[in-house]
Design an enzyme around this catalytic site. Structure first.
Site, PDB file in Angstrom:
ATOM      1  N   LYS A 170     -55.381  38.822 -67.738  1.00 29.38           N
ATOM      2  CA  LYS A 170     -54.802  40.025 -67.128  1.00 29.38           C
ATOM      3  C   LYS A 170     -53.764  40.669 -68.035  1.00 29.38           C
ATOM      4  CE  LYS A 170     -53.138  38.267 -63.335  1.00 29.38           C
ATOM      5  NZ  LYS A 170     -53.488  36.863 -63.604  1.00 29.38           N
ATOM      6  N   ARG A 209     -52.750  28.770 -74.900  1.00 25.41           N
ATOM      7  CA  ARG A 209     -51.596  29.681 -74.875  1.00 25.41           C
ATOM      8  C   ARG A 209     -50.302  28.878 -74.932  1.00 25.41           C
ATOM      9  NH1 ARG A 209     -51.008  33.664 -69.845  1.00 25.41           N
ATOM     10  NH2 ARG A 209     -50.006  31.904 -68.837  1.00 25.41           N
ATOM     11  N   ARG A 246     -49.371  39.246 -54.967  1.00 31.80           N
ATOM     12  CA  ARG A 246     -49.919  37.902 -55.162  1.00 31.80           C
ATOM     13  C   ARG A 246     -50.147  37.174 -53.851  1.00 31.80           C
ATOM     14  NH1 ARG A 246     -48.510  36.631 -60.811  1.00 31.80           N
ATOM     15  NH2 ARG A 246     -48.898  34.471 -61.319  1.00 31.80           N
ATOM     16  N   ARG A 250     -44.820  28.681 -73.366  1.00 34.50           N
ATOM     17  CA  ARG A 250     -44.299  28.982 -72.029  1.00 34.50           C
ATOM     18  C   ARG A 250     -44.067  27.692 -71.270  1.00 34.50           C
ATOM     19  NH1 ARG A 250     -47.305  33.827 -68.864  1.00 34.50           N
ATOM     20  NH2 ARG A 250     -46.986  32.347 -67.174  1.00 34.50           N
ATOM     21  N   ARG A 283     -50.620  26.273 -60.496  1.00 28.53           N
ATOM     22  CA  ARG A 283     -50.737  27.735 -60.441  1.00 28.53           C
ATOM     23  C   ARG A 283     -52.149  28.153 -60.015  1.00 28.53           C
ATOM     24  NH1 ARG A 283     -49.180  28.727 -66.077  1.00 28.53           N
ATOM     25  NH2 ARG A 283     -49.643  30.918 -65.780  1.00 28.53           N
TER      26      ARG A 283
HETATM   27  P1  AMP Z   1     -47.505  35.287 -64.486  1.00 30.62           P
HETATM   28  O1  AMP Z   1     -46.925  35.655 -65.799  1.00 30.62           O
HETATM   29  O2  AMP Z   1     -48.058  36.479 -63.736  1.00 30.62           O
HETATM   30  O3  AMP Z   1     -48.487  34.154 -64.555  1.00 30.62           O
HETATM   31  O4  AMP Z   1     -46.296  34.768 -63.584  1.00 30.62           O
HETATM   32  C1  AMP Z   1     -45.525  33.645 -63.959  1.00 30.62           C
HETATM   33  C2  AMP Z   1     -44.744  33.116 -62.767  1.00 30.62           C
HETATM   34  O5  AMP Z   1     -43.853  34.144 -62.283  1.00 30.62           O
HETATM   35  C3  AMP Z   1     -45.590  32.747 -61.557  1.00 30.62           C
HETATM   36  O6  AMP Z   1     -46.133  31.445 -61.652  1.00 30.62           O
HETATM   37  C4  AMP Z   1     -44.564  32.873 -60.429  1.00 30.62           C
HETATM   38  O7  AMP Z   1     -43.681  31.768 -60.413  1.00 30.62           O
HETATM   39  C5  AMP Z   1     -43.780  34.097 -60.862  1.00 30.62           C
HETATM   40  N1  AMP Z   1     -44.378  35.336 -60.325  1.00 30.62           N
HETATM   41  C6  AMP Z   1     -45.000  36.328 -61.036  1.00 30.62           C
HETATM   42  N2  AMP Z   1     -45.432  37.304 -60.230  1.00 30.62           N
HETATM   43  C7  AMP Z   1     -45.092  36.915 -58.975  1.00 30.62           C
HETATM   44  C8  AMP Z   1     -45.280  37.495 -57.676  1.00 30.62           C
HETATM   45  N3  AMP Z   1     -45.928  38.654 -57.508  1.00 30.62           N
HETATM   46  N4  AMP Z   1     -44.771  36.819 -56.619  1.00 30.62           N
HETATM   47  C9  AMP Z   1     -44.103  35.667 -56.750  1.00 30.62           C
HETATM   48  N5  AMP Z   1     -43.926  35.055 -57.933  1.00 30.62           N
HETATM   49  C10 AMP Z   1     -44.409  35.667 -59.033  1.00 30.62           C
END
Ligand code: AMP
Length: 188
Positions: A13, A127, A88, A133, A144
């Protein structure tokens, strides 16, 4: 154009969002990136978010929704936006609906990037090596994916039911996926 990019962690994404947003002339808004930059900057929001992001849990809706609501008031979203990683869960869909209804700016489409689970875990472990990360360890990756299946996957039916879901196969080379994305959007 106002778009949401949906798909499991590791589906690409973020990578696709950057190219797509550039082509559409709209900002790519990644809630994960906003949390990461706040964590790096040591802000209050970052301190709150870190215990959730580091373990792969969702940051509480109220915090996330407020953050997105604020972001969508910035001038650069006038031509539209591409949301990556938000909404989400179903409650965030409701919150986003309310924000967009208040602004009179409905979504144009929701793009689902699909990928198989084995490929996702492999990509995320790769990654982890490249980006380092802290939420890319195997346990957290697995968690996740579980959170995605339980909380986020139901959004596919919600948006499909509204007739606004576009499905794009996320397997293959980055450029192939980009081409498919553009074709799906052009073919609406
Ligand atoms: P991502 O980079 O989108 O994989 O997000 C990394 C982490 O940020 C996720 O595992 C959540 O802990 C937090 N996060 C990102 N977007 C959201 C969201 N819309 N709602 C809640 N937590 C989020």
């Amino acid at each position: 154009m106002r778009l949401v990019l949906l798909g499991p962690p590791g589906a690409g994404k973020g990578t696709q969002a950057v190219g797509l947003a550039a082509r559409l002339g709209v900002p790519a808004i990644s809630t994960g990136d906003i949390f990461r930059s706040n964590i790096k900057g040591g802000t209050e929001l970052g301190k709150l978010a870190q215990s959730y992001t580091s373990t792969g849990r969702l940051v509480p809706d109220e915090v996330t929704n407020d953050m997105v609501r604020d972001r969508l008031t910035h001038d650069d979203v006038a031509p539209g936006f591409l949301l990556d990683g938000y909404p989400r869960n179903a409650a965030q869909v409701d919150a986003l609906d309310a924000m967009l209804a208040a602004a009179g700016t409905p979504l144009d489409a929701v793009v689902l990037i699909t990928a198989d689970t084995d490929a996702l875990v492999a990509r995320l472990l790769k990654r982890a090596e490249i980006e380092g990360r802290e939420d890319d360890t195997e346990d957290v990756i697995r968690h996740r994916q579980e959170v995605y299946a339980a909380e986020t996957a139901p959004l596919i039916d919600i948006y499909d039911g509204r007739g606004m879901l576009l499905r794009v196969d996320g397997m293959g080379e980055i450029t192939e996926v980009t081409d498919r994305l553009f074709a799906a959007l052009d073919g609406r």
